[in-house]
Design an enzyme around this catalytic site. Structure first.
Site, PDB file in Angstrom:
ATOM      1  CD  GLU A  20      46.186  25.091  29.405  1.00 31.58           C
ATOM      2  OE1 GLU A  20      46.173  26.259  29.837  1.00 31.58           O
ATOM      3  OE2 GLU A  20      45.170  24.486  29.015  1.00 31.58           O
ATOM      4  CE1 TYR A  52      48.753  36.051  58.003  1.00 32.06           C
ATOM      5  CE2 TYR A  52      47.042  37.193  59.221  1.00 32.06           C
ATOM      6  CZ  TYR A  52      48.379  36.986  58.933  1.00 32.06           C
ATOM      7  OH  TYR A  52      49.327  37.720  59.584  1.00 32.06           O
ATOM      8  CE  LYS A  98      45.672  28.442  31.803  1.00 37.15           C
ATOM      9  NZ  LYS A  98      44.615  27.540  31.300  1.00 37.15           N
TER      10      LYS A  98
END
Length: 119
Positions: A20, A52, A98
């Protein structure tokens, strides 16, 4: 006021397993930013509110430049950074998804959600 940045997509190298951290993967991040409601009526210009685009840049830097073994550590870093760098933010919630979970299971994603307020 609440400001939402929903489903921002980043490519990062987070996770416990070496694969990963070497190959990387996609992460989806959503953030809700809370400001002082008593100031809502004076917002007329960008200086009166939270930019933002700068929040996005901060999250992008954390997600794509830094590396974390745990999503929890990553979420804590985002919370701490935004509260430290954006004075008008009184609280926020971050959700990190994820999708590419390295486990033998049928699921769309694993997610961590944390919320924090200014002291």
């Amino acid at each position: 006021m609440k400001i939402h940045l929903n489903n921002m997509v980043f490519y990062g190298f987070h996770g416990i397993y070496p694969e990963e951290r070497k190959l990387g993967q996609r992460f989806n991040v959503s953030i809700s930013i809370y400001t002082d409601d008593t100031l809502d009526s004076i917002v007329k210009d960008l200086k009166d509110t939270v930019d933002y685009t700068k929040i996005y840049d901060e999250v992008k830097h954390i997600m794509e430049i830094q590396q974390f073994h745990l999503l929890e550590d990553c979420a804590n870093t985002i919370l701490t950074s935004i509260l430290k760098n954006f004075d008008l933010v009184v609280g926020l919630k971050v959700l990190i998804e994820k999708p590419g979970v390295p486990m033998n299971a049928a699921l769309s994603y694993v997610a961590v959600e944390m919320e924090r307020y200014r002291d």
